[in-house]
Design a protein around this motif. Structure first.
Motif, mmCIF file in Angstrom:
data_model
loop_
_atom_site.group_PDB
_atom_site.id
_atom_site.type_symbol
_atom_site.label_atom_id
_atom_site.label_comp_id
_atom_site.label_asym_id
_atom_site.label_seq_id
_atom_site.Cartn_x
_atom_site.Cartn_y
_atom_site.Cartn_z
ATOM 1 N N TRP A 194 60.650 85.247 81.408
ATOM 2 C CA TRP A 194 60.780 83.928 80.780
ATOM 3 C C TRP A 194 59.856 82.929 81.464
ATOM 4 O O TRP A 194 59.144 82.166 80.790
ATOM 5 C CB TRP A 194 62.226 83.447 80.871
ATOM 6 C CG TRP A 194 62.440 82.105 80.230
ATOM 7 C CD1 TRP A 194 62.779 81.855 78.931
ATOM 8 C CD2 TRP A 194 62.296 80.820 80.868
ATOM 9 N NE1 TRP A 194 62.860 80.499 78.711
ATOM 10 C CE2 TRP A 194 62.574 79.835 79.877
ATOM 11 C CE3 TRP A 194 61.977 80.403 82.154
ATOM 12 C CZ2 TRP A 194 62.535 78.479 80.163
ATOM 13 C CZ3 TRP A 194 61.925 79.039 82.429
ATOM 14 C CH2 TRP A 194 62.201 78.093 81.446
ATOM 15 N N PHE A 195 59.851 82.910 82.797
ATOM 16 C CA PHE A 195 59.017 81.959 83.527
ATOM 17 C C PHE A 195 57.539 82.203 83.226
ATOM 18 O O PHE A 195 56.773 81.253 83.011
ATOM 19 C CB PHE A 195 59.286 82.079 85.028
ATOM 20 C CG PHE A 195 58.685 80.969 85.836
ATOM 21 C CD1 PHE A 195 59.377 79.787 86.043
ATOM 22 C CD2 PHE A 195 57.417 81.097 86.389
ATOM 23 C CE1 PHE A 195 58.826 78.747 86.778
ATOM 24 C CE2 PHE A 195 56.852 80.065 87.130
ATOM 25 C CZ PHE A 195 57.560 78.886 87.319
ATOM 26 N N ARG A 244 65.070 77.646 84.805
ATOM 27 C CA ARG A 244 64.647 76.572 83.897
ATOM 28 C C ARG A 244 64.425 75.276 84.669
ATOM 29 O O ARG A 244 63.441 74.556 84.441
ATOM 30 C CB ARG A 244 65.705 76.352 82.812
ATOM 31 C CG ARG A 244 65.819 77.492 81.795
ATOM 32 C CD ARG A 244 66.639 77.047 80.592
ATOM 33 N NE ARG A 244 66.834 78.137 79.658
ATOM 34 C CZ ARG A 244 67.943 78.890 79.588
ATOM 35 N NH1 ARG A 244 68.953 78.642 80.407
ATOM 36 N NH2 ARG A 244 68.029 79.870 78.715
ATOM 37 N N ASP A 245 65.343 74.967 85.583
ATOM 38 C CA ASP A 245 65.198 73.751 86.383
ATOM 39 C C ASP A 245 63.941 73.816 87.252
ATOM 40 O O ASP A 245 63.268 72.791 87.467
ATOM 41 C CB ASP A 245 66.430 73.546 87.263
ATOM 42 C CG ASP A 245 67.654 73.111 86.464
ATOM 43 O OD1 ASP A 245 67.486 72.697 85.303
ATOM 44 O OD2 ASP A 245 68.773 73.195 87.017
ATOM 45 N N ALA A 246 63.625 75.008 87.756
ATOM 46 C CA ALA A 246 62.423 75.161 88.587
ATOM 47 C C ALA A 246 61.170 74.883 87.769
ATOM 48 O O ALA A 246 60.226 74.235 88.259
ATOM 49 C CB ALA A 246 62.370 76.568 89.186
ATOM 50 N N TRP A 247 61.130 75.341 86.533
ATOM 51 C CA TRP A 247 59.969 75.092 85.667
ATOM 52 C C TRP A 247 59.838 73.599 85.361
ATOM 53 O O TRP A 247 58.740 73.035 85.398
ATOM 54 C CB TRP A 247 60.092 75.910 84.390
ATOM 55 C CG TRP A 247 59.020 75.680 83.363
ATOM 56 C CD1 TRP A 247 59.195 75.375 82.047
ATOM 57 C CD2 TRP A 247 57.596 75.730 83.559
ATOM 58 N NE1 TRP A 247 57.997 75.234 81.409
ATOM 59 C CE2 TRP A 247 56.989 75.448 82.310
ATOM 60 C CE3 TRP A 247 56.786 75.982 84.647
ATOM 61 C CZ2 TRP A 247 55.615 75.409 82.127
ATOM 62 C CZ3 TRP A 247 55.403 75.944 84.477
ATOM 63 C CH2 TRP A 247 54.835 75.663 83.245
ATOM 64 N N ARG A 261 52.337 80.606 80.577
ATOM 65 C CA ARG A 261 51.254 80.974 79.655
ATOM 66 C C ARG A 261 51.193 80.031 78.448
ATOM 67 O O ARG A 261 50.119 79.782 77.895
ATOM 68 C CB ARG A 261 51.437 82.416 79.174
ATOM 69 C CG ARG A 261 51.171 83.467 80.235
ATOM 70 C CD ARG A 261 51.105 84.856 79.621
ATOM 71 N NE ARG A 261 50.959 85.898 80.620
ATOM 72 C CZ ARG A 261 49.812 86.226 81.219
ATOM 73 N NH1 ARG A 261 48.704 85.567 80.901
ATOM 74 N NH2 ARG A 261 49.780 87.188 82.113
ATOM 75 N N ALA A 262 52.341 79.517 78.044
ATOM 76 C CA ALA A 262 52.380 78.668 76.848
ATOM 77 C C ALA A 262 51.924 77.239 77.129
ATOM 78 O O ALA A 262 51.695 76.471 76.190
ATOM 79 C CB ALA A 262 53.800 78.655 76.271
ATOM 80 N N ASP A 263 51.804 76.873 78.389
ATOM 81 C CA ASP A 263 51.384 75.513 78.747
ATOM 82 C C ASP A 263 49.934 75.571 79.211
ATOM 83 O O ASP A 263 49.619 76.122 80.264
ATOM 84 C CB ASP A 263 52.284 74.979 79.853
ATOM 85 C CG ASP A 263 52.107 73.491 80.086
ATOM 86 O OD1 ASP A 263 50.945 73.025 80.028
ATOM 87 O OD2 ASP A 263 53.103 72.801 80.333
#
Length: 504
Positions: A394-395, A477-480, A400-402
């Motif tokens: 997920w991470f 998620r919070d780390a991202w 990759r999407a950003d």
């Protein structure tokens, strides 16, 4: 002279003392794990800070347990890096578990010293059972099983296993070369291999100049290629040197690279080198069939090591080492003073694990690994590993999407390496590295997460290593979110990025 203590003074290990002093510690640790997310993952501590808070000398008279725990809470906890925090994503995890703690309690409580079979038969017997269990779980070749002539041992760390196997390989070679031949022996590893191998090589007396660091590249996924080893070995032989030892790694520390074990094993066999396979971190993933291809060719290895204390819910310290020919190992490490000989049952036919390690004394490590396996089972451990791999996937997708970020090397097991991209075509690598260093510092000083870095192809990259026993998807998620927030704060995104869609 001081007065003698009364002969009927309370015993340090009496049943009453044990209950009265262990219960508060359990309660303390329960509160610690309950509140662990309230602590900064990494402290803002200065060198020497603790010395200013503690007395210069120990107390003359003992303090009650409550006072000791209060000191721990006030002085020790604020200065710890909280490795069990669910927001710890640095290095590789040293995760524990309730079962691991229970095993450690039993180990410490029983407090036996199983250096020989006679010194604690059940401890030696359990260790031999547990390392066979682990060998089968990881899918290692049968040649490492007790029933097939191989054997295993539990060390404290990979470092100990590396020094032990290097000593075994050295002595095997010197039997034909003579003692002066040590200056001709050469050890081979990649530029991604752990520095432990360099340290171990020096410890056993091989000159640092005889340690070959072979470059890797992105084209091989930063894995060590058989051709590069072949070329290095041939050059050394032409110079009158003797190839001794080759390290293959599954899941390197920096980027999680995987070396081709079979190809390296064939080179090692050709030149009579000792092949060691280091699966310290990623070995835990081998219990899942989908990762077994990584270890193909291990039947060509002389030894394999993995650390259950990294990703296998087993509290520090615990390293499995398997050797295909145990006699070579024990001949390099054994000592047989009369006072350590087994008398009576067992005799010389039993295992004395003192002859499998550097030190004489050793803890009952098999207990905690056995408890972990007993408590969670193979299915539970596979679920534990797969959960972290899914988090890493997920991470990686988010990075990759950003378009402001890039994944530097493809995800490996539960490790993702990433960095901010150059903001324009004119920006040089020095500037990009400086920006990513600022980003990492900002992430870590926030106290909300802890990550570490690596340098690959002269690029400074940030490592996001999933594996904490308490880490859930919400923490990832919070780390991202934290990464993106701190990237803005350090001035990473110019105006042209203002419209970039924020990813969830």
């Amino acid at each position: 002279m001081g007065s003698l203590p009364p002969l009927d003074a309370p015993l340090p290990l009496g049943p009453e003392a044990f209950l009265d002093e262990s219960r508060p510690v359990i309660d303390f640790l329960n509160g610690y794990y309950r509140d662990i997310e309230s602590y900064p993952v990494r402290p803002d501590a200065e060198p020497g800070w603790l010395r200013t808070l503690l007395p210069d000398v120990p107390p003359e008279h003992g303090d009650p347990v409550e006072a000791i725990l209060e000191d721990v809470q006030q002085h020790i906890i604020p200065g710890l890096t909280h490795w069990q925090s669910p927001n710890f994503f640095a290095y590789f995890p040293a995760n524990g578990s309730a079962a691991g703690l229970m095993g450690d309690m039993l180990t410490s409580g029983l407090n036996v010293v199983p250096f020989s079979w006679a010194s604690s038969p059940a401890a030696t017997e359990l260790e031999s059972v547990v390392v066979d269990w682990m060998c089968k779980l990881l899918g290692l070749p049968d040649r490492f099983l007790f029933s097939c002539g191989g054997r295993g041992v539990l060390h404290g760390s990979t470092c100990e296993g590396v020094v032990s196997t290097l000593a075994a390989a050295r002595d095997r070679a010197l039997r034909s070369l003579g003692h002066e031949g040590i200056v001709r022996l050469v050890v081979y590893a990649s530029d991604q291999s752990h520095a432990t191998f360099q340290k171990g090589t020096s410890i056993i007396g091989i000159p640092p100049a005889n340690f070959r660091i072979i470059p890797t590249s992105a084209s091989s996924g930063y894995g060590l290629t058989a051709d590069s080893v072949y070329d290095a070995v041939e050059a050394d032989i032409a110079s009158g040197l003797v190839p001794l030892y080759l390290c293959a790694t599954i899941g390197t520390t920096g980027v999680g690279a995987v070396d081709p074990v079979r190809g390296l094993g064939e080179v090692a066999r050709r030149y009579c080198m000792w092949l060691h396979v280091d699966v310290a971190f990623a070995g835990s993933a081998l219990i899942c069939p989908e990762f077994r291809d990584c270890i193909n060719g291990a039947e060509l290895a002389d030894s394999v090591s993995m650390n259950p204390h990294k990703w296998f819910l087993t509290n520090m310290d615990c390293c499995c080492l398997w050797v295909a020919n145990p006699q070579v190992l024990t001949s390099a490490l054994s000592t047989n003073p009369e006072y350590l000989n087994n008398i009576g049952k067992g005799g010389t036919e039993v295992i004395d694990y003192k002859d499998w390690q550097i030190a004489l004394s050793r803890p009952f490590r098999a207990m905690k690994l056995w408890v972990v396996l007993h408590r969670y089972g193979a299915a539970g451990m596979r679920a534990h590993i797969r959960r972290h791999v899914e988090m890493a996937k997920w991470f990686e997708r988010m990075v990759r999407a950003d378009e402001r970020f890039e994944v530097v090397t493809p995800r490996s097991f539960s490790l993702v390496t990433f960095r901010l991209r150059p903001q324009n075509e004119l920006e040089d690598e020095i500037s990009v590295d400086a920006l990513n260093r600022k980003l990492l510092v900002a992430i870590n000083t926030s106290g909300r997460a802890f990550m570490t870095h690596f340098v690959v192809d002269n690029k400074f990259v940030i490592r996001m290593a999933m594996g904490g026993a308490m880490t859930q998807m919400r923490h990832v998620r919070d780390a991202w979110k934290l990464v993106k927030e701190k990237a803005k704060e350090v001035g990473a995104f110019p105006r042209e990025y203002a419209q970039v869609r924020e990813m969830n």
